[in-house]
Every structure is written in C-alpha cells, then in structure tokens.
Design a protein around this motif. Structure first.
Motif, mmCIF file in Angstrom:
data_model
loop_
_atom_site.group_PDB
_atom_site.id
_atom_site.type_symbol
_atom_site.label_atom_id
_atom_site.label_comp_id
_atom_site.label_asym_id
_atom_site.label_seq_id
_atom_site.Cartn_x
_atom_site.Cartn_y
_atom_site.Cartn_z
ATOM 1 N N LEU A 227 -2.753 3.736 -1.512
ATOM 2 C CA LEU A 227 -3.779 3.176 -0.634
ATOM 3 C C LEU A 227 -4.892 2.503 -1.435
ATOM 4 O O LEU A 227 -5.446 1.485 -1.019
ATOM 5 C CB LEU A 227 -4.385 4.276 0.236
ATOM 6 N N GLY B 155 -5.560 6.778 5.677
ATOM 7 C CA GLY B 155 -6.670 7.298 4.890
ATOM 8 C C GLY B 155 -7.611 8.159 5.703
ATOM 9 O O GLY B 155 -8.759 8.341 5.334
ATOM 10 N N SER C 75 -12.417 5.564 10.885
ATOM 11 C CA SER C 75 -12.788 5.177 9.528
ATOM 12 C C SER C 75 -14.230 5.470 9.192
ATOM 13 O O SER C 75 -14.688 5.077 8.127
ATOM 14 C CB SER C 75 -12.528 3.680 9.319
ATOM 15 N N ARG D 128 -6.274 -1.204 -0.972
ATOM 16 C CA ARG D 128 -7.668 -1.499 -0.639
ATOM 17 C C ARG D 128 -8.293 -2.464 -1.641
ATOM 18 O O ARG D 128 -9.185 -3.228 -1.306
ATOM 19 C CB ARG D 128 -8.488 -0.196 -0.573
ATOM 20 N N ALA E 200 -12.088 -3.328 2.537
ATOM 21 C CA ALA E 200 -12.394 -3.013 3.928
ATOM 22 C C ALA E 200 -13.230 -4.111 4.581
ATOM 23 O O ALA E 200 -12.997 -4.480 5.735
ATOM 24 C CB ALA E 200 -13.121 -1.678 4.008
ATOM 25 N N ASN F 25 -11.125 -6.972 5.529
ATOM 26 C CA ASN F 25 -10.296 -6.602 6.674
ATOM 27 C C ASN F 25 -11.058 -6.773 7.984
ATOM 28 O O ASN F 25 -10.573 -7.386 8.937
ATOM 29 C CB ASN F 25 -9.895 -5.142 6.485
ATOM 30 N N HIS G 2 -4.690 1.560 7.488
ATOM 31 C CA HIS G 2 -5.600 2.225 6.558
ATOM 32 C C HIS G 2 -6.391 3.323 7.251
ATOM 33 O O HIS G 2 -6.693 4.345 6.635
ATOM 34 C CB HIS G 2 -6.529 1.199 5.907
ATOM 35 N N ALA H 19 0.829 -1.206 0.000
ATOM 36 C CA ALA H 19 0.000 0.000 0.000
ATOM 37 C C ALA H 19 0.866 1.261 0.000
ATOM 38 O O ALA H 19 0.503 2.275 -0.600
ATOM 39 C CB ALA H 19 -0.928 -0.004 1.211
#
Lengths: 147, 194
Positions: free
Chosen positions: A56, A135, B175, A60, A65, A68, A131, A51
């Motif tokens: 990123l 991010g 997130s 991904r 996600a 993950n 992440h 990554a």
C-alpha cells in the motif's frame, strides 16, 4: 505478497499495458464498446494491482491521497464545466453542438471531454475505495497522519 | 435458437453459483463465487448483444468489486456465523413470501415484449431518432456512447455526481478525513508531549 518474484515480474510487465488498454477504452468509446466508466475501472485496476503486489505504501507514493481526492473532484468539475461552457456559448446546459462551428465536431469534443471527466472520477473513487478498505486498520489509529 | 439455449445454459450456471453462495460458509469462497457470478452475467449480456453493459459488468462486477470485497474481508472472520434455524412458522412464512413475490415477477414478465421486438414501446419512442442521427449526422457509430454522453448527458452527469458522493462518503467514514479525527489526533499528540 511482495516477495514472490513471479507476481512482481508479472505485475511489472502488465502495469503499463493495462493503462494503455484503459486509455484505448476511454478514447475509443465513440467507435467501440467502452467509455469513461469502464476505462476508469480498468485504469484503477492497474494501480490496485501495483498496490497489491508492491504494498500500500508504494501505491500511495504512486498516487498520493491528495491527488486521489483531486481526481474525484476534477472529473465532476470537467463534466459540469463542459455543461457550463455550452451555456457560455449561447447554448443550453450540456449542449455540445455549440462547442465547435460544426455540430458534429462539437458533439465529438463534448462527448470526449465528458467521458474523460467520468473516467477521472471513477478511477479516483475506485482507488480511494481500495485504499480506504485496505488501509482501514492503519487509518483508524493514525487518522489524518502526515499532517 | 443457439442464443436461446446458450442463455438457458448460462442461467442454469447462475442458479448453480447462487446455490453455492448460499450453501458455503467460507467468506473467501463466497467473494470469488460472486466474481464468477458477475462473469457469467457478463457472458449473458454479450449473448444479448449488450456489449457495453457486459464490459461494465466484467470490469466492475468480476474485477474491481471482487478486489474491494477481499480488501474489506480482512476485517471480518473467515467463516460466516451459523444461525440456528427458525421455527416452522417463520420458514413457512418466508416460503410463502418468496413464492408470492416470484409469481408476481413471472406474471409481470409474461406481459413484457419479446427481446428485440421492433414494436416494443422502448423501441418506438425516441430510439429510432437516436439510431438514425448518431451514425449519419453526428458520425459516432457507437449509439450507446451517444445516448449515454450526449442525449442523456444530464443523467450521466447525475451518475458521475453519485459516484463522486459515494467515494467521498467512504473517504469520510473510513479514511479519517473528518475534522474530529484530526483534532483527536492533535489532542492525543498534545498529551503525549506533556
């Protein structure tokens, strides 16, 4: 960073060997130093390297996600499941002796499964942390995107 | 004796890195120095025959946490804010507290059994049983793994749940995995459409 040919080539060469080393540490923990915690971190490091070099977005695409989050939960479920399996086979919670006819084999099976669960959770958490931090600015303004 | 002097050397190196961390104001340098600190501690654990701990320290402390700190650092200014020095009273009070706490720790450390002492309380309780059983009965040579995953499996289960909860917490906080974040997004989209 994705325009530097040296980094790109090095990352491509290193990616698979890092994962193989992580798997070695994961499943060789009975005989040498290592185990789920270390292996999880090493495998996560391979994906984080990917990554970092390829961006990123690419990271991904490799581990979405949802996958993950599933990894996070699945590790704990596997660990707890081994414990409950011991109870189902007339043992105590997390009693590996009853998992096979021979207590020694049962211990081997139990330890490998449990370490696998630990490895999954740790890999998932490390990737999620990376992440989430890397991010952060995007997600703050684009929360829950992709839905 | 070689082990002893290597440890002294590594400890001096640790103190040196710590001094640099306190001194420097550039956050990037601090993060890299913290990685170096972990690596030196890992070397120290190897020196003390604790390879499993050293492995974890090298992978987590020197590896992943450096990357995570760097990723988090992107949202911070490059320089640490300089605070003006406090009054003489606060300096003296801090000094007294630090020296006092340090003395207490040293006094407690004197009472500890020597490293590798076979008669230490930690070695005579359940450790002999683990050491005897793991190799001959369970056929698992690495006793650390047996203790971690089998004898102390319940603790490790707790640890895994802690790691899981921590990861979930960060996901929820950073997130946008929350219901409010999603509904805000939906609302703003609705406004855009009108």
């Amino acid at each position: 960073m994705d325009n530097n040919p040296i980094l790109r080539v090095a990352a491509k060469i290193l990616f698979a060997p890092i994962i193989v080393f992580g798997l070695y540490v994961q499943f060789h923990g009975d005989y040498g130093p290592g185990g789920g915690f270390q292996a999880g971190v090493i495998i996560a490091a391979a994906f984080i390297l990917h990554a970092l070099i390829f961006g990123l977005e690419a990271g991904r695409r490799l581990v979405p996600a949802w996958a993950n989050v599933a990894m996070l939960a699945l590790g704990v479920i596997i660990y707890g499941g081994v414990g409950v399996a011991g109870m189902a086979l007339d043992g105590l919670f997390l009693d590996y002796n009853v998992l096979a006819d021979d207590p020694s084999t049962g211990q081997h099976i139990g330890i490998i499964l449990v370490e696998f669960g630990v490895g999954l959770t740790v890999t998932g958490v490390m990737l999620a942390l990376f992440h989430a931090f890397a991010g952060f600015s995007e997600s703050r303004f684009d929360a829950g995107g992709g839905e | 004796m070689a082990v002893f002097w290597t440890n002294i050397l590594l400890l001096v190196l640790l103190v040196f890195i710590l001094g640099l961390v306190i001194k420097t104001r550039r956050l990037f340098a601090v993060v890299i120095l913290a990685g170096g600190y972990s690596l030196v501690s890992a070397a120290m654990f190897v020196n003390l025959d604790a390879v499993d701990v050293a492995f974890t320290e090298a992978a987590v402390g020197a590896g992943i946490s450096t990357v995570l700190f760097l990723a988090a650092m992107a949202y911070l200014p490059a320089q640490e804010k300089t605070t003006r020095p406090g009054s003489a009273f606060t300096t003296i009070a801090a000094l007294v507290i630090c020296v006092g706490a340090g003395l207490l720790l040293v006094m407690a450390a004197i009472e500890l059994p020597a490293i590798g002492d076979p008669n230490a309380p930690a070695q005579i309780h359940v450790a002999p049983r683990y050491l005897e059983e793991s190799g001959s009965f369970l056929h698992i040579p690495n006793v650390v793994t047996t203790v971690l995953a089998s004898y102390r499996g319940f603790d490790t289960f707790g640890e895994t749940v802690v790691v899981f909860t921590a990861g979930l917490g960060v996901l929820v906080l950073l997130s946008g995995f929350t219901r409010t974040a999603r509904s805000t997004k939906r609302d703003s989209e609705g406004e855009d459409g009108q």
